[in-house]
Design a protein around this motif. Structure first.
Motif, PDB file in Angstrom:
ATOM      1  N   GLU A 279     -46.555   0.413  -2.375  1.00  0.00           N
ATOM      2  CA  GLU A 279     -47.887   0.863  -1.958  1.00  0.00           C
ATOM      3  C   GLU A 279     -48.393   0.042  -0.784  1.00  0.00           C
ATOM      4  OE1 GLU A 279     -50.325   0.735  -5.422  1.00  0.00           O
ATOM      5  OE2 GLU A 279     -49.692   2.732  -6.132  1.00  0.00           O
ATOM      6  N   ALA A 280     -48.154  -1.248  -0.839  1.00  0.00           N
ATOM      7  CA  ALA A 280     -48.604  -2.118   0.250  1.00  0.00           C
ATOM      8  C   ALA A 280     -47.855  -1.796   1.545  1.00  0.00           C
ATOM      9  CB  ALA A 280     -48.388  -3.578  -0.144  1.00  0.00           C
ATOM     10  N   LYS A 281     -46.538  -1.626   1.436  1.00  0.00           N
ATOM     11  CA  LYS A 281     -45.744  -1.299   2.612  1.00  0.00           C
ATOM     12  C   LYS A 281     -46.111   0.077   3.174  1.00  0.00           C
ATOM     13  CE  LYS A 281     -42.749  -4.725   3.207  1.00  0.00           C
ATOM     14  NZ  LYS A 281     -42.578  -5.438   4.506  1.00  0.00           N
ATOM     15  N   PHE A 282     -46.312   1.017   2.275  1.00  0.00           N
ATOM     16  CA  PHE A 282     -46.668   2.371   2.696  1.00  0.00           C
ATOM     17  C   PHE A 282     -48.009   2.370   3.424  1.00  0.00           C
ATOM     18  CE2 PHE A 282     -48.609   6.529   2.049  1.00  0.00           C
ATOM     19  CZ  PHE A 282     -47.609   7.361   2.508  1.00  0.00           C
ATOM     20  N   LYS A 283     -48.955   1.632   2.886  1.00  0.00           N
ATOM     21  CA  LYS A 283     -50.267   1.530   3.531  1.00  0.00           C
ATOM     22  C   LYS A 283     -50.137   0.873   4.903  1.00  0.00           C
ATOM     23  CE  LYS A 283     -54.925  -0.239   2.770  1.00  0.00           C
ATOM     24  NZ  LYS A 283     -55.836  -0.923   1.830  1.00  0.00           N
ATOM     25  N   GLU A 284     -49.272  -0.125   5.001  1.00  0.00           N
ATOM     26  CA  GLU A 284     -49.087  -0.841   6.264  1.00  0.00           C
ATOM     27  C   GLU A 284     -48.500   0.073   7.338  1.00  0.00           C
ATOM     28  OE1 GLU A 284     -46.748  -4.837   7.963  1.00  0.00           O
ATOM     29  OE2 GLU A 284     -46.470  -4.158   5.901  1.00  0.00           O
ATOM     30  N   VAL A 285     -47.451   0.820   7.000  1.00  0.00           N
ATOM     31  CA  VAL A 285     -46.830   1.678   8.021  1.00  0.00           C
ATOM     32  C   VAL A 285     -47.736   2.851   8.373  1.00  0.00           C
ATOM     33  CG1 VAL A 285     -44.499   1.023   7.356  1.00  0.00           C
ATOM     34  CG2 VAL A 285     -45.510   3.049   6.323  1.00  0.00           C
ATOM     35  N   THR A 286     -48.516   3.333   7.396  1.00  0.00           N
ATOM     36  CA  THR A 286     -49.450   4.426   7.675  1.00  0.00           C
ATOM     37  C   THR A 286     -50.546   3.968   8.620  1.00  0.00           C
ATOM     38  OG1 THR A 286     -49.027   5.451   5.517  1.00  0.00           O
ATOM     39  CG2 THR A 286     -51.044   6.091   6.651  1.00  0.00           C
ATOM     40  N   GLU A 287     -51.076   2.782   8.359  1.00  0.00           N
ATOM     41  CA  GLU A 287     -52.113   2.234   9.233  1.00  0.00           C
ATOM     42  C   GLU A 287     -51.570   2.008  10.643  1.00  0.00           C
ATOM     43  OE1 GLU A 287     -55.428  -1.397   9.192  1.00  0.00           O
ATOM     44  OE2 GLU A 287     -53.776  -1.381   7.759  1.00  0.00           O
ATOM     45  N   ALA A 288     -50.333   1.543  10.722  1.00  0.00           N
ATOM     46  CA  ALA A 288     -49.717   1.324  12.028  1.00  0.00           C
ATOM     47  C   ALA A 288     -49.546   2.644  12.777  1.00  0.00           C
ATOM     48  CB  ALA A 288     -48.355   0.641  11.857  1.00  0.00           C
ATOM     49  N   TYR A 289     -49.125   3.663  12.059  1.00  0.00           N
ATOM     50  CA  TYR A 289     -48.941   4.967  12.717  1.00  0.00           C
ATOM     51  C   TYR A 289     -50.269   5.581  13.145  1.00  0.00           C
ATOM     52  CZ  TYR A 289     -47.845   9.803  13.602  1.00  0.00           C
ATOM     53  OH  TYR A 289     -47.748  11.035  14.191  1.00  0.00           O
ATOM     54  N   GLU A 290     -51.322   5.406  12.323  1.00  0.00           N
ATOM     55  CA  GLU A 290     -52.639   5.932  12.685  1.00  0.00           C
ATOM     56  C   GLU A 290     -53.108   5.371  14.019  1.00  0.00           C
ATOM     57  OE1 GLU A 290     -55.072   4.923   9.383  1.00  0.00           O
ATOM     58  OE2 GLU A 290     -54.561   6.722   8.243  1.00  0.00           O
ATOM     59  N   THR A 291     -52.687   4.150  14.319  1.00  0.00           N
ATOM     60  CA  THR A 291     -53.086   3.526  15.587  1.00  0.00           C
ATOM     61  C   THR A 291     -52.110   3.876  16.707  1.00  0.00           C
ATOM     62  OG1 THR A 291     -54.161   1.677  14.471  1.00  0.00           O
ATOM     63  CG2 THR A 291     -53.481   1.337  16.756  1.00  0.00           C
ATOM     64  N   LEU A 292     -50.833   3.629  16.497  1.00  0.00           N
ATOM     65  CA  LEU A 292     -49.857   3.836  17.570  1.00  0.00           C
ATOM     66  C   LEU A 292     -49.576   5.310  17.828  1.00  0.00           C
ATOM     67  CD1 LEU A 292     -47.291   0.991  16.799  1.00  0.00           C
ATOM     68  CD2 LEU A 292     -49.312   0.946  18.287  1.00  0.00           C
ATOM     69  N   GLY A 293     -49.854   6.140  16.843  1.00  0.00           N
ATOM     70  CA  GLY A 293     -49.647   7.571  17.028  1.00  0.00           C
ATOM     71  C   GLY A 293     -50.778   8.255  17.761  1.00  0.00           C
ATOM     72  N   ASP A 294     -51.867   7.522  18.005  1.00  0.00           N
ATOM     73  CA  ASP A 294     -53.019   8.053  18.747  1.00  0.00           C
ATOM     74  C   ASP A 294     -53.041   7.373  20.120  1.00  0.00           C
ATOM     75  OD1 ASP A 294     -55.708   8.157  19.872  1.00  0.00           O
ATOM     76  OD2 ASP A 294     -56.330   8.993  17.949  1.00  0.00           O
ATOM     77  N   PRO A 295     -52.858   8.121  21.216  1.00  0.00           N
ATOM     78  CA  PRO A 295     -52.762   7.511  22.544  1.00  0.00           C
ATOM     79  C   PRO A 295     -53.931   6.582  22.892  1.00  0.00           C
ATOM     80  CG  PRO A 295     -52.139   9.810  22.652  1.00  0.00           C
ATOM     81  CD  PRO A 295     -52.673   9.582  21.272  1.00  0.00           C
ATOM     82  N   LYS A 296     -55.164   6.981  22.531  1.00  0.00           N
ATOM     83  CA  LYS A 296     -56.325   6.149  22.868  1.00  0.00           C
ATOM     84  C   LYS A 296     -56.339   4.861  22.046  1.00  0.00           C
ATOM     85  CE  LYS A 296     -59.333   9.903  24.444  1.00  0.00           C
ATOM     86  NZ  LYS A 296     -60.622  10.593  24.254  1.00  0.00           N
ATOM     87  N   LYS A 297     -56.054   4.989  20.759  1.00  0.00           N
ATOM     88  CA  LYS A 297     -56.022   3.794  19.919  1.00  0.00           C
ATOM     89  C   LYS A 297     -54.867   2.876  20.319  1.00  0.00           C
ATOM     90  CE  LYS A 297     -58.094   5.855  15.769  1.00  0.00           C
ATOM     91  NZ  LYS A 297     -57.868   6.173  14.338  1.00  0.00           N
ATOM     92  N   LYS A 298     -53.756   3.478  20.677  1.00  0.00           N
ATOM     93  CA  LYS A 298     -52.608   2.681  21.093  1.00  0.00           C
ATOM     94  C   LYS A 298     -52.934   1.884  22.356  1.00  0.00           C
ATOM     95  CE  LYS A 298     -47.687   3.151  22.319  1.00  0.00           C
ATOM     96  NZ  LYS A 298     -47.766   2.526  23.669  1.00  0.00           N
ATOM     97  N   GLU A 299     -53.601   2.530  23.293  1.00  0.00           N
ATOM     98  CA  GLU A 299     -53.976   1.842  24.530  1.00  0.00           C
ATOM     99  C   GLU A 299     -54.923   0.677  24.236  1.00  0.00           C
ATOM    100  OE1 GLU A 299     -56.127   2.807  28.846  1.00  0.00           O
ATOM    101  OE2 GLU A 299     -55.906   4.370  27.329  1.00  0.00           O
TER     102      GLU A 299
END
Length: 311
Positions: free
Chosen positions: A44-64
């Motif tokens: 659960e902890a790992k899943f939450k971590e990768v999901t949070e990372a994708y929510e940021t890096l998968g969004d061009p504005k958030k990634k920038e």
């Protein structure tokens, strides 16, 4: 400690959008809690971590913003909004939060053309937000049950003979049915509802056959009527004649022509045409056209006799 979203997804900072999607797909499946029942807390902890990372890096504005200012620049507002607005929930076989569930499900729905898919052995059935639906809300009080969409119809041409259209027939295919009614015609559509392939979350497609009429060696069709051309000699055209005709369904009938056959003459045989689509007992007509065959040569004596007879 500031989070390193690239590290969470096992990526370098120069990773492309496609790299980010592939990494999230792999790690989300690897650490999904339902796939790790013996190590659920860590999963659960790992899943939450990768999901949070994708929510940021998968969004061009958030990634920038993350690339410039780190975690706070990219997720400060998002984390605050999440804390105050997202109703967290738990299920016995669910994601760690509704938003993690939505991110995961929405990602995989896009990957599979918007259809609900069980990513492994049907062990979960999460889904992503639909149009006009709040992306973080997935509670029974404000989300109507998702209705499966119907797949697009599968259309195929069905080539049939004029005789088959006259009598009706059964075609052997994946579905063995009578695929057209007696009296059908070119362009007629025969639909088998919901007989297409079955897929999760999708109503099976209709199978639609469109009739294409094959050319007949003897008859031509115009609506409910059948036409054929009969060869006659000049003598028969002038003196009358009688001849047999084989109908479309193989019967032999006798046709008598007592009158003179002119080039535009048509003999009509009532009720020997195509059956009506609505009432097979009602049929069109058989219409016989004539091709008058002239002699290639006439002697002078016969010409004089013809002049005498015809004048």
């Amino acid at each position: 400690m500031a989070k390193n979203f690239y590290k969470a997804l096992e990526l370098e900072k120069n990773a492309t959008d496609e790299d980010i999607k592939k990494a999230y797909r792999k790690l989300a499946m690897k650490w999904h809690p339902d796939k790790n029942p013996d190590n659920r807390s860590e999963a659960e902890a790992k899943f939450k971590e990768v999901t949070e990372a994708y929510e940021t890096l998968g969004d061009p504005k958030k990634k920038e913003a993350f690339d410039r200012k780190g975690e706070e620049g990219a997720t400060g507002r998002a984390q605050q909004y999440r804390a105050h607005n997202v109703p967290r929930r738990t299920r016995s076989s669910s994601f760690t939060s509704a938003q993690d569930s939505d991110t995961f499900s929405q990602f995989f729905e896009r990957s599979f053309d918007g259809m609900r898919r069980d990513s492994y052995n049907g062990s979960f059935s999460a889904r992503g937000p639909r149009p006009n639906e709040r992306p973080y809300a997935e509670t029974s009080s404000n989300v109507p049950p998702r209705q499966p969409r119907k797949a697009s119809a599968i259309e195929q041409s069905l080539r049939v003979t004029l005789l088959e259209l006259y009598t009706g027939a059964t075609k052997k295919m994946k579905i063995k049915r009578t695929v057209y009614d007696v009296g059908g015609k070119k362009g007629t559509k025969i639909t088998f509802e919901k007989k297409g392939d079955e897929r999760p979350g999708v109503i099976p497609a209709d199978i639609v056959f469109t009739v294409e009429e094959k050319k007949h060696e003897v008859f031509e069709r115009e609506g409910p009527d059948l036409f054929l051309t009969q060869n006659v000699t000049l003598v028969q055209a002038l003196c009358g004649c009688s001849f047999p005709v084989t109908t479309i369904d193989g019967r032999s009938i006798r046709v008598d022509i007592p009158e003179i056959i002119k080039p535009d003459f048509v003999k009509i045989i009532p009720g020997e045409g195509m059956p009506s689509h609505k009432d097979p007992m009602q049929k069109g007509d058989l219409k016989i056209k004539f091709n008058i065959i002239f002699p290639s040569d006439i002697s002078t004596q016969k010409k004089e006799e013809l002049k005498r007879i015809l004048t």
